[in-house]
Write a protein that holds these residues in place. Structure first.
Motif, mmCIF file in Angstrom:
data_model
loop_
_atom_site.group_PDB
_atom_site.id
_atom_site.type_symbol
_atom_site.label_atom_id
_atom_site.label_comp_id
_atom_site.label_asym_id
_atom_site.label_seq_id
_atom_site.Cartn_x
_atom_site.Cartn_y
_atom_site.Cartn_z
ATOM 1 N N VAL A 84 0.797 -1.316 -0.050
ATOM 2 C CA VAL A 84 0.021 0.005 -0.121
ATOM 3 C C VAL A 84 0.900 1.193 0.152
ATOM 4 O O VAL A 84 1.641 1.306 0.977
ATOM 5 C CB VAL A 84 -0.918 0.114 1.395
ATOM 6 N N GLU A 85 0.738 2.173 -1.150
ATOM 7 C CA GLU A 85 1.357 3.356 -1.054
ATOM 8 C C GLU A 85 1.028 4.096 0.017
ATOM 9 O O GLU A 85 -0.425 4.715 -0.150
ATOM 10 C CB GLU A 85 1.340 3.943 -2.419
ATOM 11 N N ALA A 86 1.536 4.421 1.047
ATOM 12 C CA ALA A 86 0.756 5.057 2.433
ATOM 13 C C ALA A 86 1.454 6.306 2.520
ATOM 14 O O ALA A 86 1.074 6.852 3.620
ATOM 15 C CB ALA A 86 1.178 4.124 3.533
ATOM 16 N N LYS A 87 2.215 6.905 1.834
ATOM 17 C CA LYS A 87 2.594 8.302 2.074
ATOM 18 C C LYS A 87 1.408 9.157 2.067
ATOM 19 O O LYS A 87 1.568 10.000 3.208
ATOM 20 C CB LYS A 87 3.558 8.975 0.842
ATOM 21 N N ASN A 88 0.407 9.137 1.071
ATOM 22 C CA ASN A 88 -0.768 9.867 1.533
ATOM 23 C C ASN A 88 -1.687 8.883 2.244
ATOM 24 O O ASN A 88 -2.186 7.803 1.742
ATOM 25 C CB ASN A 88 -1.334 10.373 0.121
ATOM 26 N N LYS A 89 -2.251 9.360 3.375
ATOM 27 C CA LYS A 89 -2.758 8.442 4.174
ATOM 28 C C LYS A 89 -4.245 8.282 3.704
ATOM 29 O O LYS A 89 -5.063 7.123 3.993
ATOM 30 C CB LYS A 89 -2.933 8.803 5.616
ATOM 31 N N PHE A 90 -4.811 9.193 2.977
ATOM 32 C CA PHE A 90 -6.088 8.857 2.558
ATOM 33 C C PHE A 90 -6.254 7.985 1.289
ATOM 34 O O PHE A 90 -7.007 7.042 1.320
ATOM 35 C CB PHE A 90 -6.782 10.317 2.016
#
Lengths: 501, 501
Positions: free
Chosen positions: B472-478
């Motif tokens: 999961v690309e989680a840098k942007n939490k949304f």
């Protein structure tokens, strides 16, 4: 009681969200403080069907650290659990120190559904009294558990609306995974039962909080406020008690105890039997008890046997001879040592509830829950208040077992001080047995007289008709082993005879 | 194999009693040594019906300290257990370090009874292969468990005699609390099945011992001898290994690893979504997943969701949003920390088997069994051999779950090193969040590159079709929260669709 509750309250969405965020943060911070203080918390949700209990719980746990709570539901009670004592499952679900157990309905639900709702075969099982519930909650709070009871209230009109429409229109609002409709729900009948419940179980140590759930937003905010207020109070009380403990320890309790008779001295330790006569009798008894075990197994009657006695009193030997004639799949020996670090995080009776035998099976305890009024009393590990209270708590626990049809039999293995000395010495000199004797055994021996007092009081206060003590004259080990077997056989036969009628 | 066994042996009563006493003492002493050495032992009894297994077990445990063993029986397997993975109950029955688990029939019985004896509805459940059994036993012995397998053998003639007469004439000899007769017992059919079993599962790490039970006395003495020989060998081996460990620790393992692709670098961390767009999408997904939860619950399909990721990678936030739409009675979040002292007494996978969800429910793990190949690898808590082996062990475990119909989904929450720094700093500066950040988090951060290697190898080796990893690309939490929800919803829908066919 319920009529007086104002159900008209409203709150706007913006205000709700702001308050919810703030209160959630407070609750999360409180949880961390309670964890650090090792306070265990039980939160109970009961109330009308359709009153959004599931949603409420989800909102609350969203504020909590998942490492610190568990959610349980009495609607998941299994048939197997219904074959055991009523409170058995709830003992197992107790939170550890610093943890929170959240109950989506619990003991009240099981009792009340039986009163109003579906009857099933196990109806006898549900038939507990409010006094029994109060006793259970009292014993928990006495040991430092915090119990917060939330009752979710709403009007008959709103209930009908929720149960017919609400649950279909929103995927995030549930009635405990089994979204039943309004059919068969008699609001008035439940209301009557709830009124009685609220009146009879609203105790200072575990009060009820009635939450208006006519509006979800109001209910959520009110519940958060109640939890925060209750937990804050509990935390302050806990701190106060800690501070007081130091002072109290200085005041030696000198209660004017009633005179306890010297029961132990009435037993004649010269009773004896020859090895040869023993061997012959023993064989027959061993076979007999095996047959009785199978009969009890078929009838699903369980047995709990408790062994206490002096160090080197012959508990181990007696247990070995008792079990030699039993099918190993039908019994389990539970040796009891001092509680480990994990067990210490619970009520002192919790760990024994883990070993309730399955239907038809037997649990044999090598040392027991009586440690509280023996070693813990003598060594001062329990306060005077704690061990004084324990007699009643233990009687209550055993009564719950016997009520469920479990045979409870307790043995005290009695020897005198000289005999103990001889046995200690013999153990020390036998290389195969020297591991059995430790410095602690010698230390305990120095407190012989204090133990005599404790044993006498234990026998005096906890020898009940259904869960009797048998003092075994154990100076002659052959005599002792036969007496244990004969006592067990007599009890098993008596219970089977009673069943046949 | 069975034909070669001499069943004719006899032993006189006096000689038997003398030997029995001596061997019992030896076994008791060995038990104490194994306890002190923390070696866990599994003793398995399989064999023909009517071959006195119960008696045998009782004779053996009469030599043991009851504080050190437990007896289990596969004939007690419950319907509830049959709804879970086949080996689930046996994982739970593993002995702690220094303890002995005695099985009156176990996995072999469950498989074989299905082959020869009564068929029941859950026949698919019993259908495991000898390879699966060998794998299970191998994984246990690899971790230091001792497995001793006893096969009780007797002739068809003796079996008939025992099952028709023997069990009625003696109260101390049982066929596992259910004394069935000879009816329906086809000796030849069982013999064939047993021959195959003995041939295919007689492994060096867990060999079979065939015990002639034609004569009870001979069988008891032989069994005691086998146990003493095997346990003595195990103890010696254990001591040897301990002595070698010191030396080995000095030789740094430098295995020529195959090249592991840098999987993490292929993910684009700039993916983003606005808070407003998120809010809108999230509401719909939250409702959707609640609906799917109920459907899976009705169909009794369970789910296991595993979350791993960088510290401050957003696991907690993602779990909160994932569960906000779920009925709290249908899921449980299991936070995983370093194993406690009790958990350390078992196989490293044991504690995860305790949390297999009930039919239809979900278990969400906040950190997981992958700790073995992440933190334990990087910190050196596991040896190279141990974590190398773990990939296969973990794949096997997950395969057992998915075989049972459980949905298994794994998430890796991916951020970069700069983003982690920013989040750590933000946490330190926020008084409500500062408890979330510790010195250990900063220390772990220093090993970033080592972790990258470990994560890549984990993704490479354990991303299976049935139990896939989703990075999961989680840098942007949304963006991250939506991806988790969408992934779960897609999998749940797929499984439900497949079921409907």
């Amino acid at each position: 009681m319920l009529e007086k509750i104002n159900l008209k309250g409203k709150i706007k969405k913006d205000a709700y969200e702001k308050q919810f965020t703030k209160l959630s943060e407070n609750l999360g911070a409180l949880q961390r403080e309670l964890r650090d203080a090792d306070v265990p918390v039980i939160i109970l949700f009961e109330g009308f069907r359709g009153s959004w209990r599931g949603l409420l719980i989800n909102k609350i746990i969203s504020a909590l650290d998942p490492r610190g709570f568990s959610v349980f539901s009495a609607s998941k009670t299994t048939e197997k659990q219904k074959q055991g004592p009523f409170f058995g499952q709830f003992w197992k679900e107790l939170p550890a120190a610093g943890q929170i157990s959240i109950h989506h309905r619990a003991w009240y639900f099981l009792k009340n559904e039986h009163t109003v709702g579906d009857k099933d075969e196990a109806s006898e099982w549900y038939n507990i009294s409010y006094e029994e519930i109060n006793t259970f909650e009292k014993e928990l709070t006495d040991e430092g558990y915090i119990i917060i009871k939330i009752f979710t209230h709403l009007s008959a009109k709103q209930q009908e609306k929720n149960l017919t429409k609400g649950f279909q229109t929103s995927g995030s609002q549930w009635e405990s995974l089994t979204p039943g409709g309004i059919e068969g729900i008699d609001y008035k009948a439940y209301e009557k039962v709830y009124e009685e419940m609220l009146a009879k179980t609203d105790m200072a140590y575990a009060p009820w909080h009635i939450i208006p759930m006519e509006s979800k937003r109001v209910g959520i905010i009110e519940t958060l406020k109640v939890l925060i207020a209750e937990l804050t109070e509990a935390l302050n009380k806990h701190k106060l008690q800690k501070a007081e403990q130091g002072r109290k320890a200085l005041q030696k309790k000198n209660a004017a105890d009633e005179t306890i008779p010297d029961i132990l001295s009435t037993y004649d330790l010269s009773k004896t039997i020859s090895e040869k006569a023993y061997e012959k009798k023993y064989k027959a008894l061993r076979q007999k008890i095996g047959e009785l075990q199978l009969k009890l197994y078929e009838k699903k009657i369980s047995t709990i046997v408790a062994f206490e006695g002096w160090d080197a009193g012959g508990k181990g030997g007696a247990i070995k001879r008792l079990t030699a004639g039993l099918d190993p799949l039908g019994y389990k020996v539970n040796p009891v040592c001092a509680p480990n670090d994990w067990e210490k995080k619970f009520h002192y009776l919790w760990r024994f509830w883990q070993h309730i035998p399955a239907p038809g099976e037997a649990a044999i305890f090598d040392r027991t829950w009586y440690g509280r009024v023996l070693v813990e009393r003598v060594e001062g590990f329990a306060t005077a208040q704690e061990w004084h209270r324990a007699y009643q708590e233990i009687n209550d626990m055993e009564a719950q077992w016997t009520k469920q049809g479990i045979i409870v039999q307790k043995f005290w293995m009695q020897i005198d001080k000289d005999e103990q000395y001889n046995r200690f010495k013999a153990r020390e000199e036998d290389p195969d047995k020297t591991w059995k004797i430790t410095a602690e055994d010698w230390r305990n021996r120095e407190k012989w007289d204090a133990y005599v007092g404790a044993v006498n009081e234990m026998l005096y206060r906890t020898d009940t008709e259904e869960a009797p003590w048998t003092v075994v004259e154990a100076k002659n080990k052959f005599y002792a082993r036969l007496k244990v077997l004969e006592t067990m056989i007599k009890r098993m036969e008596k219970v089977l005879k009673k069943q046949e009628k």
